[in-house]
Design an enzyme around this catalytic site. Structure first.
Site: not given
Ligand code: A2P
Length: 340
Positions: A133, A246
């Site tokens: 990710c 994130h």
């Protein structure tokens, strides 16, 4: 495939990413003939919604893939290691979200905005890997700059949400936050330390070189996706008490000079990117704004005044969507459109 409407399976359908894969298939109106949902025996018989119907979750076995054309896996590395080859042997193409196959030279590692052409390599093993990710959102933001000015070095520090660890970590942050607020004992199961109100510079296991495996994924996967091993990459990955999204502080050194304004205008035109960069109005990318959408948000773009050719930026994306489920579904879309 003649009518281009594949039979699709989601493996790990009851997990944080699997759930989002189902939502992505529905939202993006993915052209499928049928959808099957698989997980462990613990979840067999559960029903999950898709396009107004309830689909019953099946237990994953090596014989699950007879009529499946594309299987989207997100059930952990061990499950992928064991079951992806079985699926491929049944003639199905696996798009795998785990780290099990990413660095296999016979498995393409793909971010559709960066290296869609690599998908063609799926025929060797029948498996395509979805990157980590943190790597996905970084290369989406950096590839346009690399194409223009050549990136010599990347220094990245991440601030990663707990959803990247899975459902149990989401529950752990919720439980711990409540416990701390109520001044009760703080239960700890998923992470080695309390994550509520804390930051852990530790994602995945520590390796002999002192880096974590997550940090080395960012190094090795960036080289593979950007097809350039000469880019120097160093990473520090940190788990923070955020549920979704994130964030990354990225510093790059380029081969030729590029100004902050030019970076901004390049990224304004880049696929999958939204520039959010008006600090005077307190506008910059935020995890809460990234959550639930698919763009990689880039802001705080500024010259690194400590070197001749340097740029700093702040890059945020929904780790469960662009960082996992959406990128996997995008790969499957290209597969259907161009290859099957
Ligand atoms: P289950 O819910 O039945 O345990 P997360 O990353 O959010 O924890 O989700 C992991 C996903 O992977 C879940 O859907 C989980 O199913 C699935 N899973 C884990 N181990 C296996 C296994 N051995 N076989 C099939 N699915 C598995």
């Amino acid at each position: 495939m003649s009518d281009k409407k594949p039979n699709v399976a989601v493996v790990g359908a009851t997990g944080a990413v699997g759930n989002q894969m189902i939502a992505c298939l529905e939202e993006r109106n993915f052209p499928l003939k049928s959808l099957r949902l698989m997980a462990s025996s613990r979840s067999a018989g559960r029903r999950l919604p898709f396009r107004g119907e309830q689909i019953t979750v099946e237990e994953l076995t090596e014989d699950s893939f007879g009529d499946v054309d594309i299987a989207l896996f997100s059930a952990g590395g061990g499950t992928s290691q064991r079951f992806a080859p079985a699926a491929a042997r049944s003639g199905c193409v696996v798009v795998d979200n785990s780290s099990a196959w990413r660095m296999d030279p016979d498995v393409p590692l793909v971010v559709p905005e960066v290296n869609p052409h690599a998908i063609a390599g799926y025929t060797t093993k029948g498996i395509i890997a979805n990157p980590n990710c943190s790597t996905i959102q970084m290369v989406v933001a950096l590839n346009p700059i690399h194409q223009k000015a050549g990136i010599r070095r990347i220094v990245v520090s991440t601030y990663q949400a707990v959803s990247g660890t899975g459902m149990r970590a989401i529950e752990e942050l919720t439980r711990q936050t409540k416990a701390v607020m109520e001044k009760k004992a703080c239960p700890r199961e998923v992470y080695p330390h309390q994550i509520a109100f804390n930051c852990l510079p530790h994602i995945d296991v520590f390796l002999d070189n002192g880096y974590t495996r997550e940090e080395m994924k960012m190094v090795n996967e960036t080289h593979k996706i950007m097809e350039d091993d000469a880019i120097a990459v160093t990473a520090t990955t940190v788990r923070v008490p955020v549920f979704y999204g994130h964030s990354e502080s990225i510093n790059i050194e380029t081969r030729t000079h590029i100004g902050a304004d030019e970076v901004r205008s390049l990224l304004e035109k880049a696929p999958g990117v939204a520039v959010v960069d008006d600090p005077q109005e307190n506008r910059y990318p935020l995890a809460l704004d990234a959550e639930g959408q698919d763009l990689t948000l880039v802001g705080r773009i500024r010259q690194d005044e400590s070197i001749a050719n340097g740029i700093n930026m702040w890059v945020v994306a929904d780790n469960i969507r662009k960082g996992a489920a959406t990128n996997t579904v995008q790969i499957a879309e290209v597969l259907v459109e161009k290859y099957l």
